[in-house]
Design a protein around this motif. Structure first.
Motif, mmCIF file in Angstrom:
data_model
loop_
_atom_site.group_PDB
_atom_site.id
_atom_site.type_symbol
_atom_site.label_atom_id
_atom_site.label_comp_id
_atom_site.label_asym_id
_atom_site.label_seq_id
_atom_site.Cartn_x
_atom_site.Cartn_y
_atom_site.Cartn_z
ATOM 1 N N PRO A 26 0.687 -1.099 0.199
ATOM 2 C CA PRO A 26 0.082 0.098 0.070
ATOM 3 C C PRO A 26 0.739 1.194 0.065
ATOM 4 N N ALA A 27 0.298 2.310 -0.516
ATOM 5 C CA ALA A 27 1.052 3.604 -0.719
ATOM 6 C C ALA A 27 1.265 4.063 0.866
ATOM 7 N N ASP A 28 2.090 5.014 1.052
ATOM 8 C CA ASP A 28 2.283 5.635 2.186
ATOM 9 C C ASP A 28 0.999 6.429 2.878
ATOM 10 N N GLY A 29 0.870 6.003 4.138
ATOM 11 C CA GLY A 29 -0.442 6.408 4.895
ATOM 12 C C GLY A 29 -1.631 5.879 4.382
ATOM 13 N N LYS A 30 -1.693 4.748 3.560
ATOM 14 C CA LYS A 30 -2.856 3.805 3.238
ATOM 15 C C LYS A 30 -2.684 2.540 3.856
ATOM 16 N N VAL A 31 -3.830 1.966 3.747
ATOM 17 C CA VAL A 31 -3.860 0.359 4.191
ATOM 18 C C VAL A 31 -4.526 -0.241 3.277
ATOM 19 N N LEU A 32 -4.547 -1.585 3.418
ATOM 20 C CA LEU A 32 -5.417 -2.503 2.537
ATOM 21 C C LEU A 32 -6.856 -2.544 2.848
ATOM 22 N N PRO A 33 -7.562 -2.718 1.946
ATOM 23 C CA PRO A 33 -9.297 -2.833 2.575
ATOM 24 C C PRO A 33 -9.284 -3.615 3.791
ATOM 25 N N PRO A 34 -10.409 -3.347 4.598
ATOM 26 C CA PRO A 34 -10.661 -4.028 5.799
ATOM 27 C C PRO A 34 -11.238 -5.457 5.531
ATOM 28 N N LYS A 35 -10.888 -6.482 6.454
ATOM 29 C CA LYS A 35 -11.192 -7.805 6.321
ATOM 30 C C LYS A 35 -12.745 -7.896 6.177
ATOM 31 N N ALA A 36 -13.308 -8.568 5.295
ATOM 32 C CA ALA A 36 -14.759 -8.905 5.431
ATOM 33 C C ALA A 36 -15.212 -9.937 6.455
ATOM 34 N N GLN A 37 -16.486 -9.514 6.871
ATOM 35 C CA GLN A 37 -16.938 -10.397 7.878
ATOM 36 C C GLN A 37 -16.835 -11.647 7.991
ATOM 37 N N THR A 38 -17.149 -12.308 6.890
ATOM 38 C CA THR A 38 -17.101 -13.865 6.748
ATOM 39 C C THR A 38 -15.653 -14.416 6.331
ATOM 40 N N ALA A 39 -14.943 -13.618 5.985
ATOM 41 C CA ALA A 39 -13.439 -14.047 5.770
ATOM 42 C C ALA A 39 -12.624 -14.610 6.955
ATOM 43 N N ALA A 40 -12.011 -15.394 6.723
ATOM 44 C CA ALA A 40 -11.132 -15.964 8.110
ATOM 45 C C ALA A 40 -10.125 -15.195 8.284
ATOM 46 N N ALA A 41 -9.263 -14.426 7.348
ATOM 47 C CA ALA A 41 -8.255 -13.787 7.412
ATOM 48 C C ALA A 41 -8.096 -12.588 6.398
ATOM 49 N N GLN A 42 -7.447 -11.801 6.631
ATOM 50 C CA GLN A 42 -7.149 -10.428 5.960
ATOM 51 C C GLN A 42 -6.360 -10.798 4.571
ATOM 52 N N PRO A 43 -7.098 -10.595 3.586
ATOM 53 C CA PRO A 43 -6.296 -10.912 2.189
ATOM 54 C C PRO A 43 -4.804 -10.090 2.045
ATOM 55 N N GLY A 44 -3.801 -10.652 1.318
ATOM 56 C CA GLY A 44 -2.664 -9.900 1.241
ATOM 57 C C GLY A 44 -2.823 -9.318 -0.209
ATOM 58 N N VAL A 45 -1.877 -8.664 -0.659
ATOM 59 C CA VAL A 45 -1.619 -7.833 -1.884
ATOM 60 C C VAL A 45 -1.837 -8.875 -3.003
ATOM 61 N N GLY A 46 -1.178 -10.090 -2.834
ATOM 62 C CA GLY A 46 -1.269 -11.143 -4.058
ATOM 63 C C GLY A 46 -2.556 -11.763 -3.965
ATOM 64 N N ASP A 47 -3.245 -11.917 -2.829
ATOM 65 C CA ASP A 47 -4.787 -12.331 -2.938
ATOM 66 C C ASP A 47 -5.486 -11.364 -3.582
ATOM 67 N N LEU A 48 -5.229 -10.241 -3.436
ATOM 68 C CA LEU A 48 -6.075 -9.295 -4.155
ATOM 69 C C LEU A 48 -5.887 -9.070 -5.667
ATOM 70 N N LEU A 49 -4.877 -9.376 -5.909
ATOM 71 C CA LEU A 49 -4.474 -9.097 -7.358
ATOM 72 C C LEU A 49 -4.753 -10.481 -8.076
ATOM 73 N N THR A 50 -5.070 -11.615 -7.525
ATOM 74 C CA THR A 50 -5.363 -12.900 -8.163
ATOM 75 C C THR A 50 -6.848 -12.866 -8.863
ATOM 76 N N VAL A 51 -6.972 -13.253 -10.062
ATOM 77 C CA VAL A 51 -8.148 -12.964 -10.646
ATOM 78 C C VAL A 51 -9.190 -14.266 -10.129
ATOM 79 N N PRO A 52 -10.262 -14.193 -9.826
ATOM 80 C CA PRO A 52 -11.031 -15.219 -9.210
ATOM 81 C C PRO A 52 -11.221 -16.145 -10.366
ATOM 82 N N THR A 53 -11.833 -17.468 -10.140
ATOM 83 C CA THR A 53 -12.154 -18.260 -11.106
ATOM 84 C C THR A 53 -13.338 -17.864 -11.809
ATOM 85 N N GLN A 54 -14.324 -17.340 -11.160
ATOM 86 C CA GLN A 54 -15.462 -16.777 -11.607
ATOM 87 C C GLN A 54 -15.454 -15.609 -12.802
#
Length: 81
Positions: A26-54
């Motif tokens: 993330p850029a200086d002073g910025k953070v990753l998006p907050p974790k979804a309520q149903t997610a088990a863990a906070q997704p990382g940068v690589g997880d957010l950039l991976t295109v889902p199968t759908q």
């Protein structure tokens, strides 16, 4: 002589585009998006950039199962003219 100069400039431009990229974060002073309520863990940068199968499904079946010529269509008429 001009062709060699143009080719050299083009080669240098292409070579300049092959630079090493830094690790994404993330850029200086910025953070990753907050974790979804149903997610088990906070997704990382690589997880957010991976295109889902759908978003980009793989093709695993053949749509044309048998190739047969089309039957004549009596409504397929030439335009009036």
């Amino acid at each position: 002589m001009k062709r060699i100069a143009i080719a050299a400039v083009a080669a240098l431009a292409l070579l300049a585009g092959c630079g090493k990229r830094p690790v994404l974060r993330p850029a200086d002073g910025k953070v990753l998006p907050p974790k979804a309520q149903t997610a088990a863990a906070q997704p990382g940068v690589g997880d957010l950039l991976t295109v889902p199968t759908q978003a980009k499904p793989s093709r695993d079946d053949e749509l044309v199962t048998k190739s047969t010529p089309l039957q004549p269509d009596r409504f397929d008429l030439p335009p009036p003219g």
